[in-house]
Structures are given as structure tokens and as C-alpha cells.
Design a protein around this motif. Structure first.
Motif, PDB file in Angstrom:
ATOM      1  N   PRO A  48       0.849  -1.202   0.000  1.00 49.31           N
ATOM      2  CA  PRO A  48       0.000   0.000   0.000  1.00 49.31           C
ATOM      3  C   PRO A  48       0.880   1.246   0.000  1.00 49.31           C
ATOM      4  CG  PRO A  48       0.045  -1.003   2.179  1.00 49.31           C
ATOM      5  CD  PRO A  48       0.784  -1.937   1.282  1.00 49.31           C
ATOM      6  N   PRO A  49       0.296   2.442  -0.079  1.00 53.86           N
ATOM      7  CA  PRO A  49       1.095   3.672  -0.094  1.00 53.86           C
ATOM      8  C   PRO A  49       1.972   3.818   1.144  1.00 53.86           C
ATOM      9  CG  PRO A  49      -1.168   4.118  -0.748  1.00 53.86           C
ATOM     10  CD  PRO A  49      -1.137   2.711  -0.254  1.00 53.86           C
ATOM     11  N   VAL A  50       3.022   4.629   1.002  1.00 54.31           N
ATOM     12  CA  VAL A  50       3.921   4.907   2.126  1.00 54.31           C
ATOM     13  C   VAL A  50       3.104   5.420   3.305  1.00 54.31           C
ATOM     14  CG1 VAL A  50       5.858   6.301   2.931  1.00 54.31           C
ATOM     15  CG2 VAL A  50       5.845   5.422   0.594  1.00 54.31           C
ATOM     16  N   GLY A  51       3.390   4.868   4.492  1.00 53.85           N
ATOM     17  CA  GLY A  51       2.648   5.249   5.689  1.00 53.85           C
ATOM     18  C   GLY A  51       1.668   4.183   6.117  1.00 53.85           C
ATOM     19  N   TYR A  52       1.510   3.159   5.249  1.00 55.90           N
ATOM     20  CA  TYR A  52       0.562   2.085   5.538  1.00 55.90           C
ATOM     21  C   TYR A  52       1.237   0.736   5.295  1.00 55.90           C
ATOM     22  CZ  TYR A  52      -2.720   5.952   5.351  1.00 55.90           C
ATOM     23  OH  TYR A  52      -3.352   7.143   5.572  1.00 55.90           O
ATOM     24  N   MET A  59       9.974  14.880  -2.690  1.00 63.52           N
ATOM     25  CA  MET A  59      10.746  13.669  -2.430  1.00 63.52           C
ATOM     26  C   MET A  59      12.061  13.991  -1.728  1.00 63.52           C
ATOM     27  SD  MET A  59      12.431  10.995  -5.163  1.00 63.52           S
ATOM     28  CE  MET A  59      13.681  12.230  -5.586  1.00 63.52           C
ATOM     29  N   ARG A  60      12.750  15.040  -2.199  1.00 66.88           N
ATOM     30  CA  ARG A  60      14.043  15.391  -1.609  1.00 66.88           C
ATOM     31  C   ARG A  60      13.904  15.775  -0.133  1.00 66.88           C
ATOM     32  NH1 ARG A  60      15.458  17.258  -7.058  1.00 66.88           N
ATOM     33  NH2 ARG A  60      14.229  19.164  -6.827  1.00 66.88           N
ATOM     34  N   GLN A  61      12.905  16.612   0.155  1.00 65.60           N
ATOM     35  CA  GLN A  61      12.732  17.045   1.542  1.00 65.60           C
ATOM     36  C   GLN A  61      12.315  15.887   2.447  1.00 65.60           C
ATOM     37  OE1 GLN A  61      10.611  20.690   2.331  1.00 65.60           O
ATOM     38  NE2 GLN A  61      11.150  21.595   0.331  1.00 65.60           N
ATOM     39  N   LEU A  62      11.454  15.012   1.945  1.00 66.28           N
ATOM     40  CA  LEU A  62      11.025  13.866   2.747  1.00 66.28           C
ATOM     41  C   LEU A  62      12.175  12.905   3.000  1.00 66.28           C
ATOM     42  CD1 LEU A  62       7.558  13.209   1.130  1.00 66.28           C
ATOM     43  CD2 LEU A  62       7.959  13.766   3.528  1.00 66.28           C
ATOM     44  N   SER A  78       8.147   7.883  -7.812  1.00 70.41           N
ATOM     45  CA  SER A  78       6.813   7.384  -8.154  1.00 70.41           C
ATOM     46  C   SER A  78       5.955   7.178  -6.914  1.00 70.41           C
ATOM     47  CB  SER A  78       6.923   6.072  -8.943  1.00 70.41           C
ATOM     48  OG  SER A  78       7.583   5.083  -8.175  1.00 70.41           O
ATOM     49  N   ARG A  79       6.569   6.824  -5.786  1.00 67.22           N
ATOM     50  CA  ARG A  79       5.785   6.583  -4.570  1.00 67.22           C
ATOM     51  C   ARG A  79       5.242   7.878  -3.978  1.00 67.22           C
ATOM     52  NH1 ARG A  79       7.640   2.154  -0.457  1.00 67.22           N
ATOM     53  NH2 ARG A  79       5.371   1.944  -0.385  1.00 67.22           N
ATOM     54  N   LEU A 109       0.188  10.992  -2.749  1.00 65.82           N
ATOM     55  CA  LEU A 109      -0.572  12.224  -2.961  1.00 65.82           C
ATOM     56  C   LEU A 109      -1.938  11.960  -3.578  1.00 65.82           C
ATOM     57  CD1 LEU A 109       2.271  14.566  -4.296  1.00 65.82           C
ATOM     58  CD2 LEU A 109       1.259  14.546  -2.006  1.00 65.82           C
ATOM     59  N   GLN A 110      -2.076  10.891  -4.342  1.00 63.88           N
ATOM     60  CA  GLN A 110      -3.346  10.599  -5.017  1.00 63.88           C
ATOM     61  C   GLN A 110      -4.228   9.628  -4.247  1.00 63.88           C
ATOM     62  OE1 GLN A 110      -1.978   9.253  -8.923  1.00 63.88           O
ATOM     63  NE2 GLN A 110      -2.557  11.216  -9.799  1.00 63.88           N
ATOM     64  N   SER A 111      -3.714   9.048  -3.174  1.00 60.77           N
ATOM     65  CA  SER A 111      -4.447   7.981  -2.506  1.00 60.77           C
ATOM     66  C   SER A 111      -5.471   8.517  -1.508  1.00 60.77           C
ATOM     67  CB  SER A 111      -3.467   7.053  -1.774  1.00 60.77           C
ATOM     68  OG  SER A 111      -4.175   6.066  -1.050  1.00 60.77           O
TER      69      SER A 111
END
Length: 445
Positions: free
Chosen positions: A170-174, A209-212, A227-228, A233-235
């Protein structure tokens, strides 16, 4: 019902083309395609047909415009074979039945006999055979729709059960547990809101992406790919909604990590960027410049123009303030890999880039090949005088010989590297580096 199928000795011609198909590359590795080919090769031998080639398609049959089908039809029209051999009609097509029948009619007009392993050789002149083909075309499409509906229903049920039905992560964070149930990832979940806040501020996925990744590195976490970022952002999962192809199926408030208003703001930004027309393979400004001034001249302008990397270590540059030059704010950059700080381009590089109309000899059309100019003198009509180094003739012009000053003095005559100013801070959908502000960032005088 009586069938009008052709007997082996009634086939017109002796050359066969075999066509096998599976829907995906993964299926291409199983026994389905091999077994199709073996059955059809046996049938060809039994009818004393010479197999001239075997087309093995690994593509969906949901649409008739498929490369192998087009190849088979083109070969038939060229007279390369006489019989097209397929395992079943649904191996040929599961498209709209009318599209399938139209393709079959094209085969008929090309003089190709169709063979399907469950029936035999079809006779185009017998209405019984045409009825079989029409029925099979309808059944093939109906079967595809049932598969799709089954997949949809399966996804819906899993989403209602709080499970992740799409495969992969699943998306990052999940994350998911052993039962595919969706859970918050304790390490990355605290950063999900950062995705949206940074992107809403920068409108740039690469910068997000760079800051994260800087934040993740500080915590000892693995970095994420470009890509992630877009996936997160769209999820709608980030606002606690589980959706299938845009349809919200279930809600899990405990998974919510982002305020709805912030989520909607980001979707609006993403939508505006995705609606931009795709960049042509050759940018219009470059094509126009080549047509007007010649390829050699245009290439000379870009030969040494490499402004998006550190000039010392080739590392990534980030914006770091600005400095006024000639009353114009010039952006400064700082390398993320070494201690270099400075402008994106030197004055000499700015002059070399030359973003305005080149001075061109009116006699021999030579471009930017002249001896230095002189100031306006009494009785002269123009501000500058030029002597062409190619034809030797002289001419006058109000355009300055200093190409940088020419750009600032006559911006209406220029062609621009970045395109329009409003795209400088936007990012594209591919994984190439985003264009950092260059000439257009300096503004008009």
C-alpha cells in the motif's frame, strides 16, 4: 443444427499461420500458450498444411487493435498464408462483438480461411458457420465482462473488510498484516501529512521527495522513490477512504492522516499539472529556431549549457537566495553534496546561451558572424554598424552586439528555453529531473 464447416480437402491453399494468445506476460510463462500451439500444430499436420509462422501474443483481447492481429491481417492481405489457426475464438478477440465480426469479415475479404480447434475450418459462405462465429464473439465478450465483474466484486468485498486487494505494498505510511488487513505503518505514518504540506507549498514532486528523504535519513529510515510520492498524494487512503477506480467503497477513519481540505487542494494542483499538454518530442521553440537560423547555430548555443548540476562535483543543486546583477535578481544555488555556492550560470554562459533573435547578415544570411560594432555617429541611421565576416559586406542595425543586453532590451523577439514562466515550478509525470528556474526566473527588465 447442420454445420457448413469445410472438410480438410476443401481448404483453399496449404499455408497456415498459427496465432496463440494469453492476456499477460505472466501467463505467457505458463502452459496455456504452449498447449495452444501444440494442438494447432497437430491440426495443421493432419490437414497437410505447412506452418509458415507462429504468432504468440501476450496482450489483452479486450480491444481488436492488437499488434499480432494486425500483423495476421496484413500478412493475409499480402497473400503470405491461406489459413489462420486459433485455439478458440476468444483467443482471437474478446472485444465488442461487432468489432470482432468486422475483423473476421476483413479476413474473409482477404481470402483467409479461419480454423478454431473446437469446430474446425469455417466456410465463409455458409450462414451456419457465420452464426457460430457470431455466437462465439458474443460469448467471448460476455465471459470477459464476467471476469471483470468478478474482479470488481472481489476488490469491493476486500475493501469493505479493510483489506488491501491490489497486490504489492500500500502507499507509504501504511502496511498490511498476514491477512492483508490495512494498518498504519508506525515508522512512516507520522510523515504522511508532510507529503501534502510540502507538495502544496512547492507544487513539485521531486522537491517533495528530496525534503522527505532528508527527514527519513535523519530518522534512519529508507528513502522513497519519485513514483511513490505521487501514489501517496493521489491515494484517498490518506483521508481514511478505501476506493476502487475512483469509487469509495468503505471508510476507515482510523487510517486518516490528512485533513480533507489539504487533500483536495493537492488534488487540484495535481489535476492542473496533469492537464498540461505533453511536451513534444522536439520542443516548438527549438524547431522554429532550427528552421529560421539553422541547426548548427542552435546547437552551438546549447553545447556548453549544463546548468542543472554543480560545476564542482556534479551534485544536486538547490535554490539558495538571489543576487542582483544589472538590477535583475539572479538566482543563486547551493550544492547538496559539496560546499559550492553560486549562480546557476556565469555571465559568459548567459551570453553564450543567447535567448533572443540572432543578428543575421541581410546579404548572405550568415548568422552571428560579424566584426564588432561601433556606436551611432553623426549621420548614421542605426545605432550599430556590422561587417559580415563571411561575405565582407556591411550593414546597420539597432540590435546590440551584446547578446545578453539584446535579450533584455528586446524580450519580444526572443525564444525561450523554459517555455512559459508559469511552468517553471511545475513538475512532469516522468522521472526526469524537474527543470529548475533558469533564464526565465530572472524576470524581464
Amino acid at each position: 443444427m447442420m454445420l457448413g464447416l469445410l472438410r480438410k480437402d476443401e481448404i483453399d491453399g496449404s499455408r497456415a499461420l498459427i496465432l496463440t494468445r494469453v492476456s499477460t506476460t505472466a501467463q505467457g510463462n505458463n502452459s496455456s500458450k504452449k498447449s495452444q500451439r501444440e494442438y494447432l500444430e497437430t491440426a495443421a499436420e493432419g490437414a497437410n498444411l505447412e506452418t509458415i509462422d507462429t504468432l504468440e501474443a501476450e496482450e489483452s483481447a479486450a480491444k481488436i487493435e492488437r499488434s499480432q492481429l494486425n500483423d495476421a491481417l496484413e500478412r493475409g492481405r499480402n497473400g503470405d498464408y491461406d489459413v489462420l489457426m486459433i485455439y478458440e475464438v476468444d483467443r482471437l478477440s474478446r472485444a465488442n462483438p461487432w468489432e470482432t465480426l468486422s475483423y473476421l469479415n476483413d479476413l474473409r475479404e482477404a481470402g483467409i480461411t479461419l480454423y478454431a480447434d473446437s469446430y474446425g475450418y469455417f466456410d465463409w459462405e455458409e450462414h451456419f458457420d457465420l452464426e457460430i462465429l457470431a455466437r462465439e464473439a458474443v460469448f467471448a465478450r460476455r465471459h470477459l465482462n464476467r471476469i471483470r465483474q468478478g474482479a470488481r466484486d472481489g476488490c469491493h468485498q476486500k475493501l469493505k473488510d479493510g483489506q488491501w486487494p491490489f497486490g504489492g505494498n500500500p502507499p507509504v505510511g501504511y502496511r498490511t498484516n498476514e491477512d492483508d488487513e490495512l494498518l498504519l505503518d508506525e515508522e512512516y505514518a507520522p510523515f504522511v501529512e508532510d507529503f501534502f504540506e510540502i507538495y502544496a507549498k512547492t507544487e513539485n514532486r521531486k522537491e517533495t521527495m528530496r525534503q522527505l528523504n532528508d527527514k527519513f535519513e535523519e530518522r534512519g529510515l529508507d528513502s522513497i522513490s519519485y513514483s511513490r510520492v505521487k501514489t501517496v498524494l493521489q491515494s484517498p487512503l490518506c483521508i481514511g477512504r478505501l476506493a476502487y477506480k475512483g469509487e469509495v467503497v468503505a471508510e476507515m477513519p482510523e487510517l486518516r492522516q490528512v485533513d480533507t481540505e489539504l487533500f483536495q487542494e493537492v488534488q487540484s494542483i495535481l489535476s492542473g499539472q496533469d492537464d498540461r499538454p505533453a511536451t513534444p518530442e522536439v520542443p516548438e521553440f527549438a524547431a522554429n529556431a532550427v528552421e529560421q537560423y539553422g541547426l548548427e547555430f542552435v546547437m552551438d548555443q546549447f553545447e556548453s549549457f549544463k546548468p542543472f548540476r554543480c560545476r564542482k562535483c556534479d551534485g544536486d543543486l538547490e535554490r539558495h537566495g538571489s543576487k542582483e546583477v544589472w538590477g535583475i535578481p539572479m538566482a543563486k544555488y547551493r550544492c547538496q553534496d559539496c560546499e559550492y555556492q553560486g549562480p546557476l550560470m556565469t555571465e559568459q554562459e548567459l551570453k553564450s546561451l543567447h535567448q533572443t533573435v540572432p543578428v543575421r547578415c541581410p546579404f548572405c544570411t550568415s548568422t552571428e558572424s560579424f566584426r564588432s560594432s561601433t556606436r551611432r555617429q553623426l549621420g548614421m541611421q542605426f545605432n550599430y554598424a556590422y561587417e559580415c565576416l563571411d561575405c565582407g559586406l556591411s550593414f546597420g542595425s539597432d540590435l546590440s552586439p551584446d547578446r545578453l543586453k539584446r535579450m533584455f532590451s528586446h524580450p519580444n523577439l526572443g525564444f525561450d528555453i523554459e517555455g512559459s514562466d508559469d511552468t517553471d515550478s511545475k513538475d512532469d509525470d516522468d522521472d526526469e529531473d524537474d527543470p529548475q528556474p533558469a533564464i526565465t526566473d530572472y524576470g524581464n527588465p
